[in-house]
Design a protein around this motif. Structure first.
Motif: not given
Ligand code: FAQ
Length: 337
Positions: A58, A62, A128, A131, A157, A219, A221, A227-229, A239, A243
């Motif tokens: 997941r 994402q 997803k 955002s 992050n 961004m 989260g 934050s359920p996860n 993690k 967040n």
């Molecule tokens: N947008 O329980 P949590 C970049 C969702 S890369 C959309 O806190 P988690 C490079 C979340 O999926 C940017 N959805 O979840 C670049 C969950 O839904 P689900 C991406 C969001 O996973 C720069 C629900 O909310 N980076 O920018 C968002 O523990 C310039 C509940 O949230 C990553 O993906 C959001 N902002 O923490 C490219 C980093 N926030 O899946 C081009 C890796 C939360 O249960 C140009 N990911 N949700 O249905 C992570 O670190 C984590 O997945 C978080 C969310 C921190 C994003």
């Protein structure tokens, strides 16, 4: 067959089959827990709980989708960059983001999910992605602000993800963070140049900062309490920082950068709190965040339609590459026989 280049399915491999499906066993679970507790790495062929595997697929998929969709807002400006130098930098940056998406899809594939399954989830709107990429880049200053703030938030992050317990994700993040750091600095440098320009250019930078600031804070989260996860993600060493704590680190790091740049961050409640040793900030609009995450942002439909069109337009390239790979494989097998 898993390759870094093109994916030719093995005759007997069903999509989604974990590379090593072993029955659950208390000893395996205990070994997994011990590795995680000792800050070791879990590798694709190691035993892991199904929920850990699902969580990683997941999050990593994402993340990959975010990098790929994230090429679009800045990609829109490649043909309109104000100089050859800026165009060359922007082409390189957007191409890097595509590369990040590919490393991340590769990392997720090692968990037994095929790239086709991940693309299908993105193109059907089930998956997803961040955002932030559902907002438009209205002026050239937006390109600088995306580099400065969006890449800045992404690095904040992603640095802790270099210590993630899943080996392929952690290793991918090391290179991604180095490249994101260049992206952040190129954005900031472009803005510094504009801030030494005309009043109109300065106003353009301030306007872009005003439009992107709050979206960048979201961004990270939802708040930790919503934050359920998070709890399980932290327990598993996926993690490392919550967040809210990452958001706070981003605010603290960005305030002095804004001062040097000469822009105001659009938050009247933003001020240093001596007792906490951090900046306080105002309320994020979480209703807007959830509306965007659930498909109702200013550019969600446009972004998805662009990706689906690119996928459909590229079908002949994939067909030709697969036919070529299959022929090469058949030739290699004939020669080996
Ligand atoms: N947008 O329980 P949590 C970049 C969702 S890369 C959309 O806190 P988690 C490079 C979340 O999926 C940017 N959805 O979840 C670049 C969950 O839904 P689900 C991406 C969001 O996973 C720069 C629900 O909310 N980076 O920018 C968002 O523990 C310039 C509940 O949230 C990553 O993906 C959001 N902002 O923490 C490219 C980093 N926030 O899946 C081009 C890796 C939360 O249960 C140009 N990911 N949700 O249905 C992570 O670190 C984590 O997945 C978080 C969310 C921190 C994003």
């Amino acid at each position: 067959m898993y390759t870094q280049s093109f994916n030719v399915p093995d005759a007997d491999a069903k999509p989604g089959t974990p590379l090593k499906a072993v029955p659950h066993d208390a000893a395996l679970q205990a070994h997994f827990d011990a590795v995680v507790d000792a800050d070791g790495k879990i590798e694709p062929r190691d035993w892991m709980p199904d929920a850990y595997r699902k969580t990683l697929v997941r999050q990593i998929s994402q993340h990959a989708h975010s990098e790929i969709v994230g090429m679009l807002p800045e990609g829109n400006w490649i043909s309109r960059a104000p100089s050859l130098k800026r165009k060359a930098i922007l082409v390189a940056k957007v191409q890097d983001e595509g590369g990040h998406g590919l490393y991340l899809y590769s990392a997720a594939e090692t968990l037994g999910t095929s790239r086709d399954q991940m693309f299908e989830a993105l193109h059907s709107g089930k998956a997803k992605y961040s955002s932030i990429f559902n907002y438009p880049t209205l002026t050239w200053a937006d390109v600088g602000v995306v580099g400065w703030l969006v890449d800045g938030a992404a690095i904040m992050n992603q640095i802790p993800l270099c210590r993630c317990s899943f080996g392929p994700y952690a290793r991918a993040m090391i290179r991604v963070c180095k490249e994101e750091s260049f992206h952040q600095r190129q954005g900031y440098e472009a803005l510094l140049t504009m801030m030494q320009g005309t009043e109109e250019q300065k106003a353009m930078v301030q306007d872009a900062v005003n439009r992107w600031w709050w979206k960048c804070l979201a961004m990270f989260g939802p708040p930790d309490a919503d934050s359920p996860n998070s709890v399980q993600g932290m327990r598993w060493g996926i993690k490392r920082i919550s967040n809210d704590d990452l958001r706070q680190k981003f605010v603290d790091a960005t305030v002095p950068q804004a001062e040097v740049l000469g822009v105001t961050l659009p938050d009247p409640d933003l001020k240093w709190n001596e007792a906490r040793g951090h900046h306080d900030h105002g309320q994020i609009d979480w209703d807007e965040f959830w509306a965007v995450v659930n498909g109702d942002g200013p550019c969600n439909k446009e972004r998805l339609a662009t990706r689906v069109k690119a996928w459909n337009d590229g079908a002949w390239v994939r067909d030709a590459a697969l036919a070529h790979a299959a022929r090469q494989q058949a030739r290699a097998m004939k020669e080996a026989a």
